[in-house]
Design a protein around this motif. Structure first.
Motif, mmCIF file in Angstrom:
data_model
loop_
_atom_site.group_PDB
_atom_site.id
_atom_site.type_symbol
_atom_site.label_atom_id
_atom_site.label_comp_id
_atom_site.label_asym_id
_atom_site.label_seq_id
_atom_site.Cartn_x
_atom_site.Cartn_y
_atom_site.Cartn_z
ATOM 1 N N ALA A 1 6.381 3.894 13.715
ATOM 2 C CA ALA A 1 5.144 3.099 13.674
ATOM 3 C C ALA A 1 4.842 2.660 12.238
ATOM 4 C CB ALA A 1 3.983 3.888 14.248
ATOM 5 N N ALA A 2 5.048 3.568 11.287
ATOM 6 C CA ALA A 2 4.831 3.217 9.883
ATOM 7 C C ALA A 2 5.879 2.212 9.426
ATOM 8 C CB ALA A 2 4.872 4.465 9.010
ATOM 9 N N GLY A 3 7.098 2.342 9.934
ATOM 10 C CA GLY A 3 8.146 1.368 9.614
ATOM 11 C C GLY A 3 7.785 -0.016 10.106
ATOM 12 N N ALA A 4 7.178 -0.077 11.299
ATOM 13 C CA ALA A 4 6.733 -1.367 11.838
ATOM 14 C C ALA A 4 5.620 -1.952 10.964
ATOM 15 C CB ALA A 4 6.256 -1.203 13.277
ATOM 16 N N LEU A 5 4.743 -1.080 10.455
ATOM 17 C CA LEU A 5 3.691 -1.545 9.542
ATOM 18 C C LEU A 5 4.307 -2.186 8.301
ATOM 19 C CD1 LEU A 5 0.940 1.244 9.383
ATOM 20 C CD2 LEU A 5 0.772 -1.018 10.386
ATOM 21 N N MET B 1 5.664 -5.618 9.112
ATOM 22 C CA MET B 1 4.589 -6.608 9.248
ATOM 23 C C MET B 1 3.980 -6.955 7.897
ATOM 24 S SD MET B 1 2.577 -5.733 12.797
ATOM 25 C CE MET B 1 2.582 -3.947 12.731
ATOM 26 N N LEU B 2 3.777 -5.955 7.046
ATOM 27 C CA LEU B 2 3.206 -6.213 5.728
ATOM 28 C C LEU B 2 4.125 -7.100 4.888
ATOM 29 C CD1 LEU B 2 1.742 -2.684 4.991
ATOM 30 C CD2 LEU B 2 0.433 -4.812 5.175
ATOM 31 N N ARG B 3 5.405 -6.842 4.969
ATOM 32 C CA ARG B 3 6.344 -7.694 4.229
ATOM 33 C C ARG B 3 6.377 -9.099 4.809
ATOM 34 N NH1 ARG B 3 10.852 -3.074 3.380
ATOM 35 N NH2 ARG B 3 9.897 -2.148 1.542
ATOM 36 N N GLY B 4 6.265 -9.214 6.130
ATOM 37 C CA GLY B 4 6.203 -10.522 6.766
ATOM 38 C C GLY B 4 4.980 -11.312 6.325
ATOM 39 N N LEU B 5 3.913 -10.595 6.011
ATOM 40 C CA LEU B 5 2.689 -11.226 5.515
ATOM 41 C C LEU B 5 2.696 -11.362 3.994
ATOM 42 C CD1 LEU B 5 0.162 -9.343 7.817
ATOM 43 C CD2 LEU B 5 0.693 -11.787 7.883
ATOM 44 N N ARG B 6 3.802 -10.981 3.376
ATOM 45 C CA ARG B 6 3.982 -11.032 1.921
ATOM 46 C C ARG B 6 2.989 -10.137 1.186
ATOM 47 N NH1 ARG B 6 5.026 -17.286 2.243
ATOM 48 N NH2 ARG B 6 7.267 -17.219 2.614
ATOM 49 N N TYR C 1 3.512 -7.123 -0.372
ATOM 50 C CA TYR C 1 4.539 -6.199 -0.815
ATOM 51 C C TYR C 1 3.967 -4.918 -1.416
ATOM 52 C CZ TYR C 1 7.313 -10.356 -0.064
ATOM 53 O OH TYR C 1 7.898 -11.463 0.517
ATOM 54 N N GLY C 2 2.850 -5.005 -2.114
ATOM 55 C CA GLY C 2 2.223 -3.815 -2.685
ATOM 56 C C GLY C 2 1.751 -2.864 -1.601
ATOM 57 N N MET C 3 1.147 -3.428 -0.562
ATOM 58 C CA MET C 3 0.686 -2.590 0.547
ATOM 59 C C MET C 3 1.870 -1.992 1.304
ATOM 60 S SD MET C 3 -2.619 -4.678 1.962
ATOM 61 C CE MET C 3 -3.049 -3.448 3.171
ATOM 62 N N ALA C 4 2.956 -2.751 1.408
ATOM 63 C CA ALA C 4 4.148 -2.223 2.080
ATOM 64 C C ALA C 4 4.696 -1.030 1.303
ATOM 65 C CB ALA C 4 5.213 -3.314 2.205
ATOM 66 N N GLN C 5 4.734 -1.140 -0.017
ATOM 67 C CA GLN C 5 5.210 -0.032 -0.855
ATOM 68 C C GLN C 5 4.293 1.177 -0.719
ATOM 69 O OE1 GLN C 5 8.048 0.228 -2.595
ATOM 70 N NE2 GLN C 5 7.486 2.320 -3.093
#
Length: 127
Positions: A6-10, A13-18, A20-24
Motif C-alpha cells: 500500500a505504501a509502495g502504491a502511494l 502515485m506521488l511520483r506520478g503527481l511529481r 518527489y519529496g513526499m514520495a521520498q
C-alpha cells in the motif's frame, strides 16, 4: 527493511503527481514503520486517487477546449447506412491503434459524406 504494498502504491502515485519529496518521505516513513503513518495510508491513498482523477478530467476538458471542435460528435450519432463508408475500418480507427503506430488517417470524399463527423469523433476518442 520493510515493504508495504500500500505504501509502495502511494509512492507510485506521488511520483506520478511529481511530488518527489513526499514520495521520498513516504519511503522513509515506511522504513521506520511509524504506526501513525501506517494508519494514515488508506486515507492518503484515497486522496491521491482523487487528485489523479481530477487532473485527468481537467486534462481532458482542456484538450477538448484547445481543439475547438465546432460541435461534439461521436460514432453513436453517425448513420453508416446513409454513407458509402467502411464501417469496420472506421470502428477500427476509433480504437486509436493508428496513434500508437504514428500512422496518418486521411478522409476523402465529397461534401456531406461525413468526413468532419468521423474526424471529430476520432479526435474526441483520442482525447
Amino acid at each position: 527493511m520493510r515493504h508495504d504494498p500500500a505504501a509502495g502504491a502511494l509512492v507510485v502515485m506521488l511520483r506520478g503527481l511529481r511530488m518527489y519529496g513526499m514520495a521520498q518521505a513516504t519511503e522513509e516513513l515506511t522504513e521506520q514503520g511509524a504506526p501513525a503513518f501506517e494508519a494514515a495510508i488508506p486515507v492518503l491513498s484515497q486522496l491521491l486517487k482523487a487528485e489523479l482523477a481530477e487532473r485527468e478530467i481537467r486534462s481532458i476538458v482542456y484538450q477538448k477546449k484547445a481543439a475547438r471542435f465546432p460541435a461534439y460528435k461521436d460514432l453513436a450519432g453517425f448513420d453508416f447506412s446513409c454513407a458509402d463508408i467502411n464501417e469496420a475500418m472506421v470502428r477500427q480507427l476509433h480504437g486509436g491503434t493508428f496513434i500508437d503506430h504514428a500512422e496518418n488517417v486521411v478522409l476523402i470524399g465529397g461534401p456531406g459524406t461525413g468526413k468532419s463527423h468521423i474526424a471529430t469523433a476520432l479526435a474526441m476518442q483520442a482525447i
